[in-house]
Design a protein around this motif. Structure first.
Motif, short mmCIF file in Angstrom:
data_model
loop_
_atom_site.label_atom_id
_atom_site.label_comp_id
_atom_site.label_asym_id
_atom_site.label_seq_id
_atom_site.Cartn_x
_atom_site.Cartn_y
_atom_site.Cartn_z
N GLU A 213 0.71 -1.20 -0.05
CA GLU A 213 0.14 0.00 0.19
C GLU A 213 1.08 1.42 -0.13
O GLU A 213 0.17 2.40 0.19
CB GLU A 213 -1.05 0.17 1.03
N GLY A 214 2.18 1.24 -0.10
CA GLY A 214 2.99 2.29 0.08
C GLY A 214 3.17 2.90 -1.30
O GLY A 214 2.50 2.56 -2.40
N GLY A 215 3.61 4.32 -1.23
CA GLY A 215 3.56 4.84 -2.73
C GLY A 215 3.81 6.57 -2.13
O GLY A 215 3.91 6.80 -0.90
N HIS A 216 3.71 7.26 -3.32
CA HIS A 216 4.03 8.69 -2.96
C HIS A 216 2.36 9.43 -2.99
O HIS A 216 1.48 9.10 -3.53
CB HIS A 216 4.75 9.49 -4.13
N ARG A 217 2.37 10.48 -2.11
CA ARG A 217 1.46 11.32 -1.82
C ARG A 217 1.12 12.29 -3.08
O ARG A 217 2.21 12.60 -3.56
CB ARG A 217 1.41 12.00 -0.38
N PRO A 218 -0.16 12.62 -3.24
CA PRO A 218 -0.39 13.69 -4.39
C PRO A 218 0.65 14.80 -4.23
O PRO A 218 1.21 15.38 -5.26
CB PRO A 218 -1.75 14.14 -4.24
N GLU A 219 0.82 15.39 -3.01
CA GLU A 219 1.92 16.65 -2.91
C GLU A 219 3.22 16.27 -3.16
O GLU A 219 3.91 17.27 -3.26
CB GLU A 219 1.38 17.11 -1.64
N ASP A 220 3.59 15.08 -3.21
CA ASP A 220 5.07 14.74 -3.62
C ASP A 220 5.39 15.14 -4.98
O ASP A 220 6.35 14.92 -5.30
CB ASP A 220 5.30 13.19 -3.42
N TRP A 221 4.35 15.24 -5.80
CA TRP A 221 4.83 15.40 -7.10
C TRP A 221 5.08 16.95 -7.36
O TRP A 221 4.83 17.13 -8.79
CB TRP A 221 3.68 14.67 -8.14
N CYS A 290 4.66 4.89 -11.25
CA CYS A 290 5.49 6.09 -10.30
C CYS A 290 4.35 6.22 -8.98
O CYS A 290 5.10 6.58 -8.09
CB CYS A 290 5.36 7.36 -11.03
N SER A 291 3.12 6.18 -9.11
CA SER A 291 2.36 6.33 -8.31
C SER A 291 2.51 5.15 -6.93
O SER A 291 2.26 5.41 -5.56
CB SER A 291 0.77 6.11 -8.46
N ARG A 292 3.05 3.81 -7.19
CA ARG A 292 3.36 3.05 -6.26
C ARG A 292 4.85 2.94 -5.88
O ARG A 292 5.26 1.87 -5.09
CB ARG A 292 3.05 1.67 -6.81
N CYS A 293 5.54 3.75 -6.41
CA CYS A 293 7.01 3.65 -6.15
C CYS A 293 7.25 3.99 -4.60
O CYS A 293 6.88 5.10 -4.07
CB CYS A 293 7.79 4.58 -7.21
N LEU A 294 8.45 3.53 -4.15
CA LEU A 294 8.78 3.78 -2.74
C LEU A 294 10.17 4.62 -2.73
O LEU A 294 10.93 4.44 -1.81
CB LEU A 294 8.94 2.51 -2.17
N THR A 295 10.68 5.03 -3.79
CA THR A 295 11.87 5.76 -3.93
C THR A 295 11.83 7.25 -3.77
O THR A 295 10.62 7.91 -3.98
CB THR A 295 12.49 5.57 -5.36
N THR A 296 12.75 7.69 -2.85
CA THR A 296 12.61 9.03 -2.55
C THR A 296 12.71 10.19 -3.68
O THR A 296 13.72 9.73 -4.24
CB THR A 296 13.63 9.33 -1.32
N ILE A 297 12.26 11.14 -3.57
CA ILE A 297 12.05 12.20 -4.51
C ILE A 297 13.06 13.42 -4.21
O ILE A 297 12.59 13.94 -3.26
CB ILE A 297 11.05 12.87 -5.24
N PRO A 298 14.21 13.65 -4.96
CA PRO A 298 15.08 14.75 -4.43
C PRO A 298 14.82 16.03 -4.77
O PRO A 298 13.89 16.04 -6.13
CB PRO A 298 16.50 14.18 -5.03
N PRO A 337 10.21 11.60 0.93
CA PRO A 337 10.06 10.19 0.95
C PRO A 337 8.78 9.71 0.84
O PRO A 337 7.56 10.22 1.14
CB PRO A 337 10.62 9.74 2.46
N PRO A 338 8.44 8.38 0.18
CA PRO A 338 7.29 8.01 0.09
C PRO A 338 6.48 7.64 1.34
O PRO A 338 6.98 7.50 2.26
CB PRO A 338 7.34 6.74 -0.85
N LYS A 339 4.99 7.65 1.30
CA LYS A 339 4.19 7.06 2.48
C LYS A 339 4.39 5.81 2.81
O LYS A 339 4.64 5.09 1.42
CB LYS A 339 2.86 7.63 2.08
N LYS A 340 4.19 5.30 3.65
CA LYS A 340 4.36 3.86 4.07
C LYS A 340 3.05 3.46 4.97
O LYS A 340 2.36 4.25 5.66
CB LYS A 340 5.56 3.48 4.53
N GLU A 341 3.04 2.19 5.09
CA GLU A 341 1.92 1.66 5.85
C GLU A 341 2.15 2.18 7.37
O GLU A 341 1.18 2.14 8.18
CB GLU A 341 1.78 0.27 5.71
N ALA A 342 3.55 2.14 7.91
CA ALA A 342 3.76 2.38 9.10
C ALA A 342 4.71 3.37 9.16
O ALA A 342 5.55 3.93 8.05
CB ALA A 342 4.51 1.26 9.92
N ARG A 343 5.03 4.13 10.15
CA ARG A 343 5.74 5.45 10.29
C ARG A 343 7.23 4.78 10.06
O ARG A 343 7.68 4.17 10.58
CB ARG A 343 5.68 6.06 11.45
N PRO A 344 8.05 5.48 9.23
CA PRO A 344 9.27 4.87 8.94
C PRO A 344 10.34 5.36 10.13
O PRO A 344 10.17 6.51 10.42
CB PRO A 344 9.78 5.50 7.63
#
Length: 354
Positions: A213-221, A290-298, A337-344
């Motif tokens: 269920e992880g991925g990036h939030r809309p505001e991450d883009w 991209c929506s399901r990616c767990l890589t951090t966006i610089p 960083p992407p959102k995750k199911e638990a707090r990283p």
């Protein structure tokens, strides 16, 4: 010339151009799809891999076509590099084309003979993957490996490097997972004391097998993903090229194959340009992978900086930037960083004192 290639990529990134005049700076090259371990967090457990190596034809063509622009090749993928019988020759071949190289190994095959042979090559960076500080957690995540054997292989390799005075950069890395998350302090303490180890790194899991269920939030883009403008692109053992290392694991389609299509044409394919346009418009989340990616966006500042430096120095500087950012010495906005199911938990990276 490489600096001119980077300048063209930087111009394209800053201008949010869909078609680029330069080729990727970095490549992830899967020279083998073979592996000797079972790891529950590895994408090869959901994506069956053939027991095949990359052919000389695919590898040679990739290096020849990218040779005037490529700066750094990570000879890794969904296989164990030391199972590739030609891995040492491939490192030498990259060096002849002035391309620096990196390996990541599970250490099961890193005996004294392999260690000496690897240290004889011009390899510039190696990541020693060791996911746990206890036998129980390590052997749970690295099924098929023996804790004591791999630990001793890594210690011997680091000491051999130290005794030779080699400039090879050694990073011992643990991916923080549920069963080893309480072992970080012991992990850092042990490996920081081993002569020859340049950096100890504890990082978050960037695959989605254990966190679907992880991925990036809309505001991450707000910022486009740097992979689409500078690389690294991911080249499978069969020559298929993907826009990034996550694309294949997230069931994305290849952009083309280096044996059938020129690299420049693949890099500026219709699909690649479509992805760049969506990212430039802040709509990267509309792309499934991209929506399901767990890589951090610089942040663009970091991306621009990465195009001002040679790829091998970027690879060395990245962990330092990560460490400073996660420790609040730099603005958090520099990395998304992407959102995750638990707090990283906090990412930990420590460079042993000399």
């Amino acid at each position: 010339m490489r600096w001119w290639n980077r300048a063209k990529l930087l111009w394209g990134y800053l201008g949010r151009k869909a078609r680029l005049g330069g080729l990727p700076v970095e490549y992830i090259v899967e020279t083998t799809a073979k592996c000797n371990l079972y790891c529950p967090m590895c994408p090869r457990e959901t994506h069956a891999q053939p027991k095949e190596d990359m052919t000389d034809g695919v590898f040679d063509r990739l290096v020849r076509e990218s040779g005037r622009s490529a700066e750094h090749m990570m000879l890794i993928g969904l296989g164990e590099p030391l199972l590739d019988r030609k891995i040492f020759d491939r490192i030498e071949y990259c060096e002849r084309h002035r391309i620096s190289t990196l390996l990541s190994t599970n250490g099961t095959l890193l005996d004294e003979k392999a260690s000496a042979r690897l240290l004889d090559t011009p390899l510039e960076h190696v990541t020693l993957s060791f996911d746990g500080s206890t036998k129980e957690s390590f052997e749970y995540y690295r099924k098929g490996a023996r804790f004591e054997k791999v630990r001793d292989n890594f210690v011997r390799f680091a000491r051999m490097k130290h005794e030779r005075g080699s400039k090879l950069q050694i990073v011992v890395q643990m991916v923080r997972l549920e069963r080893n998350s309480g072992e970080v302090d012991d992990f850092v303490k042990f490996w920081s004391a081993v002569p020859g180890v340049d950096q100890v790194r504890v990082k978050e899991d960037e695959t989605n097998l254990l966190q679907p269920e992880g991925g990036h939030r809309p505001e991450d883009w707000t910022h486009p993903c740097h992979y689409l403008w500078r690389g690294p692109v991911y080249v499978k053992h069969n020559g298929d090229v993907y826009p990034c290392c996550q694309s294949y694991m997230l069931d994305g389609a290849p952009l083309g194959n280096v044996e059938k299509t020129p690299l420049e044409q693949i890099w500026n394919s219709d699909e690649m340009q479509r992805m760049r346009r969506l990212h430039a418009d802040g709509r990267g989340g509309e792309i499934g992978i991209c929506s399901r990616c767990l890589t951090t966006i610089p942040h663009p500042v970091l991306v621009a900086g990465s195009l001002l430096l040679h790829g091998k120095w970027v690879r060395r500087a990245l962990p330092v930037i990560e460490r400073w950012t996660y420790r609040a010495k730099l603005p958090v906005g520099l990395l998304k960083p992407p959102k995750k199911e638990a707090r990283p938990a906090e990412l930990v990276q420590i460079e042993p004192k000399r």
